[in-house]
Design an enzyme around this catalytic site. Structure first.
Site, PDB file in Angstrom:
ATOM      1  N   LEU A  64       0.857  -1.167   0.053  1.00 33.83           N
ATOM      2  CA  LEU A  64      -0.037   0.036  -0.063  1.00 33.83           C
ATOM      3  C   LEU A  64       0.998   1.525  -0.056  1.00 33.83           C
ATOM      4  CD1 LEU A  64      -2.536  -1.270   2.659  1.00 33.83           C
ATOM      5  CD2 LEU A  64      -2.360  -1.953   0.250  1.00 33.83           C
ATOM      6  N   GLU A  66       1.126   4.047  -2.873  1.00 34.42           N
ATOM      7  CA  GLU A  66       0.587   4.779  -3.942  1.00 34.42           C
ATOM      8  C   GLU A  66       1.646   5.654  -4.525  1.00 34.42           C
ATOM      9  OE1 GLU A  66      -1.214   4.849  -1.257  1.00 34.42           O
ATOM     10  OE2 GLU A  66      -2.787   3.480  -1.537  1.00 34.42           O
ATOM     11  N   PHE A  89      -8.958   3.188  -5.426  1.00 31.53           N
ATOM     12  CA  PHE A  89     -10.147   4.266  -5.101  1.00 31.53           C
ATOM     13  C   PHE A  89      -9.346   5.541  -5.371  1.00 31.53           C
ATOM     14  CE2 PHE A  89     -11.768   0.744  -2.778  1.00 31.53           C
ATOM     15  CZ  PHE A  89     -13.153   0.643  -3.128  1.00 31.53           C
ATOM     16  N   ASP A  90     -10.463   6.585  -5.957  1.00 34.03           N
ATOM     17  CA  ASP A  90      -9.979   7.920  -6.165  1.00 34.03           C
ATOM     18  C   ASP A  90      -9.085   8.667  -5.199  1.00 34.03           C
ATOM     19  OD1 ASP A  90     -12.420   8.248  -4.410  1.00 34.03           O
ATOM     20  OD2 ASP A  90     -13.270   7.651  -6.251  1.00 34.03           O
ATOM     21  N   TYR A  94      -4.422  10.131  -4.076  1.00 29.14           N
ATOM     22  CA  TYR A  94      -3.632  11.643  -3.420  1.00 29.14           C
ATOM     23  C   TYR A  94      -2.395  11.445  -2.922  1.00 29.14           C
ATOM     24  CZ  TYR A  94      -8.570  13.102  -3.884  1.00 29.14           C
ATOM     25  OH  TYR A  94      -9.948  13.165  -4.198  1.00 29.14           O
ATOM     26  N   HIS A 135     -13.593   7.312  -0.628  1.00 28.33           N
ATOM     27  CA  HIS A 135     -14.064   5.997  -1.892  1.00 28.33           C
ATOM     28  C   HIS A 135     -14.960   6.575  -2.809  1.00 28.33           C
ATOM     29  CE1 HIS A 135     -12.161   4.101   1.604  1.00 28.33           C
ATOM     30  NE2 HIS A 135     -12.035   2.868   0.920  1.00 28.33           N
TER      31      HIS A 135
END
Lengths: 338, 324
Positions: A64, A66, A89-90, A94, A135
């Site tokens: 995990l 990103e 997820f969107d 970030y 989400h």
């Protein structure tokens, strides 16, 4: 490989899966990785079966991380590969935003075209699944505001396949926004690439009275609205943008000059939203053709709400019809702002 | 180490020193707009590490990156041309001081974002491993980057995937102005060990020591033994950025600066080589830099219209739809 299989009954998730499989088959430089995309097959099943078919050296899980995922993808692309990564997820994307906006988007420009970064970042985005904030975000404006990225979102099953194939073949970085509420919508889909180029918009439904400008999850809603509007006597044209950046001025301008009225629809909050750019640039080009200000129907200017408020927050047929009704059909002044 | 090798290391360090001193003057004079982050004092790290690499190996660099780029073999004429924003620069002047990169030499970019290069380097290393061609990646960063999340993500990814990458932490004891002890819990090398990496520390003012330990660690990487970590204790003789020199801002203890300057790695190696050798190399390096300055100052400026180009591949076109 453009598959010859036609008009199968598939979900959008399955169509995306087929696009990935065909891209992996067609080009050994294509890699698919991200959180839970390996043996599990992705939380939205988009990578189902790909590890088994293509091996863990081409379709694999990551921790995990990103920012690390996107940074790694950049380095892979600089060294000759074509990574396709999933952000799950969107809002999970970030933490990766720094790598996307400061490096992925800029290196081709900075090196004056000498370094291409064919990286696709798949982002399941938007609401409608009861997922609450983190989400259900519509994050498109963060990406479209960043020069150097291509931002694409499919509104139909056919485009889910074709646009993802096109995105993977693109020499430029592509933010590929997958409308997650449409993952399970099913229908006959031609798995081919006969549609227009990735950066072109498409008139999904012709009409002469008003242009609905929509994309991603709102394309289906716009088409539904057009059908309802027909009963009230409005002949509504629906333009599916497909590519949010770059923006297809030609198709949109041609439509709005013809109809003289337009409404932009998106799930994201309205303030400083993508629709503001659409309204501005369409107005700049169509001012003398417009019979009314271009209106926006958007999510409210609030963080994404919990499930019981979702249906109010997301633009639906009624709110869009209401906007159409306010487009100065009788030369009356429209009441804005409440 | 052979005398020829020592001479090569000396020459490379001196080239960086001369280049940076000239750049510092030009930055303070306003000729390098935006200024520079001078590498002066840290030359032994870039030179010692890069002496163990081939042209096919990769590096990622930092905001303080001129030294790494030159040590990797970049042409000082074109580097200076880049700093001056001219078309003869590696990026036709688009990258500037913090984004100097010559891809042909495996330089994946200097980087204005602290710690950002570690993950990019890991991606390049992933491909090198997949191809099995024994190429390696070196990712340079400072002690300040040890507080950045993405760098720790990169350590983890490199370790779980056993990537051929050497992480080089240039510990110059300051993250801009923040002292090491105020910004870093534990120690850099111990953190790396926590990821299962082999971690070593070395005197970053001793170029031969840096070269030796780098050689050992790079060999491990080439043999497929996974990532490694090297912490080099070093010091920048000037401030964080040229503008601080311009403003006369020095937040460090003056005695500390003097103590480190007495450990100048170039002087130390020069003493081993002797005055005659040093004089000869120094003279040649000065000529090289004089030529670079002449070259860069005469290089053409970009056409403002070109600013809109190269947004997307292939077309060299401006963003479609832009109204000019």
């Amino acid at each position: 490989m453009t598959t010859a299989v036609r008009n199968q009954e598939l979900s959008m998730s399955a169509a995306l899966n087929r696009a990935l499989a065909d891209a992996l088959e067609a080009d050994e430089r294509v890699l698919v990785f991200g959180e839970d995309v390996g043996p599990l097959g992705g939380v939205f099943r988009v990578t189902d079966g790909l590890t088994a078919r293509f091996g863990e050296h081409r379709v694999f899980d990551t921790p995990l991380a990103e920012s690390g995922i996107v940074g790694t993808a950049i380095g892979m692309a600089m060294n000759g590969m074509r990574p396709v990564v999933e952000m799950q997820f969107d809002a999970f994307a970030y933490p990766a935003f720094e790598q996307i906006t400061s490096h992925l988007a800029k290196i081709h420009n900075r090196t004056r075209g000498r370094v291409e970064l064919p990286v696709v970042i798949r982002v399941p985005y938007g609401g409608g699944i009861g997922g609450v904030e983190h989400h259900c975000d519509s994050s498109e404006a963060y990406y479209t505001h960043t020069p150097g990225l291509r931002v694409v979102t499919p509104g139909t099953l056919g485009d889910a396949y074709q646009l993802l194939r096109d995105a993977i073949d693109s020499p430029d970085p592509v933010i590929f926004l997958e409308p997650k509420r449409r993952y399970w919508s099913k229908g006959p889909v031609a798995l081919d690439r006969s549609g227009p180029a990735m950066d072109r918009a498409l008139v999904r439904r012709p009409g002469k009275d008003v242009t609905l400008i929509a994309y991603g999850p709102m394309v289906a809603t716009a088409l539904e609205t057009a059908a309802a509007a027909a009963e009230e006597g409005w002949d509504v044209e629906v333009v599916d943008l497909r590519s949010l950046s770059p923006f297809d001025d030609e198709t949109v301008t041609e439509s709005v000059r013809r109809t003289g009225r337009a409404v932009v629809v998106h799930e994201a909050a309205g303030f400083s939203g993508y629709g503001a750019e659409v309204v501005a640039r369409v107005t700049e080009r169509c001012f003398h053709h417009l019979h009314a200000p271009i209106l926006r129907v958007t999510g409210f200017d609030i963080p994404y709400p919990p499930p019981k408020l979702e249906e109010h927050h997301l633009p639906g047929v009624d709110r869009i019809l209401d906007a159409i009704a306010r487009l100065q059909w009788d030369d009356e002044v429209v009441g804005f702002g409440g | 180490m052979t005398r020829e090798h020592q001479m090569a290391l000396y020459r490379s360090m001196k080239l960086i020193r001369e280049f940076e001193e000239r750049c510092l003057d030009m930055a303070i004079a306003g000729e390098i707009i935006g200024g520079i982050h001078p590498y002066i004092g840290q030359e032994a790290v870039a030179v010692g590490v890069c002496s163990q690499l081939t042209e096919r190996d990769f590096i990622t660099s930092t905001h303080r990156g001129h030294g790494h780029v030159l040590a990797k073999g970049a042409d000082p004429r074109r580097l200076l041309a880049e700093l001056l924003g001219t078309l003869e620069g590696f990026n036709k002047g688009r990258g500037g001081s913090m984004h100097a990169a010559d891809m042909k030499l495996g330089i994946l970019g200097a980087n204005g974002i602290v710690g950002a290069g570690g993950a990019i380097g890991s991606g390049a290393a992933w491909v090198a491993k997949a191809r099995g061609n024994s190429e390696v990646v070196v990712s340079f960063f400072g002690d300040g980057a040890m507080s950045q999340g993405v760098l720790l993500e990169a350590f983890n990814l490199a370790a779980i995937w056993s990537l051929p990458i050497l992480f080089v932490c240039e510990n110059n004891m300051y993250a801009t102005s923040l002292k090491l002890e105020s910004g870093l819990a534990g120690s850099a090398a111990r953190r790396a060990e926590g990821f299962g990496m082999v971690a070593r520390t070395v005197d970053g003012m001793d170029v031969e020591a840096v070269a030796d330990v780098t050689g050992e660690l790079i060999q491990r990487c080439r043999e497929g033994k996974g990532p490694a970590f090297l912490e080099c204790s070093t010091y920048r003789f000037f401030g964080h950025h040229s503008v601080l020199e311009l403003l006369g801002v020095e937040f460090r203890d003056p005695d500390e600066v003097v103590r480190w300057r007495e450990r100048d790695p170039i002087v130390a190696l020069g003493a081993k080589l002797g005055d005659d050798v040093v004089a000869e190399i120094d003279e040649a390096v000065k000529g090289t830099i004089d030529e670079a300055v002449e070259f860069a100052k005469n290089a053409p400026s970009p056409d403002p219209k070109d600013a809109l180009m190269y947004l997307y591949s292939g077309t060299a076109a401006v963003r479609p739809g832009v109204i000019l």
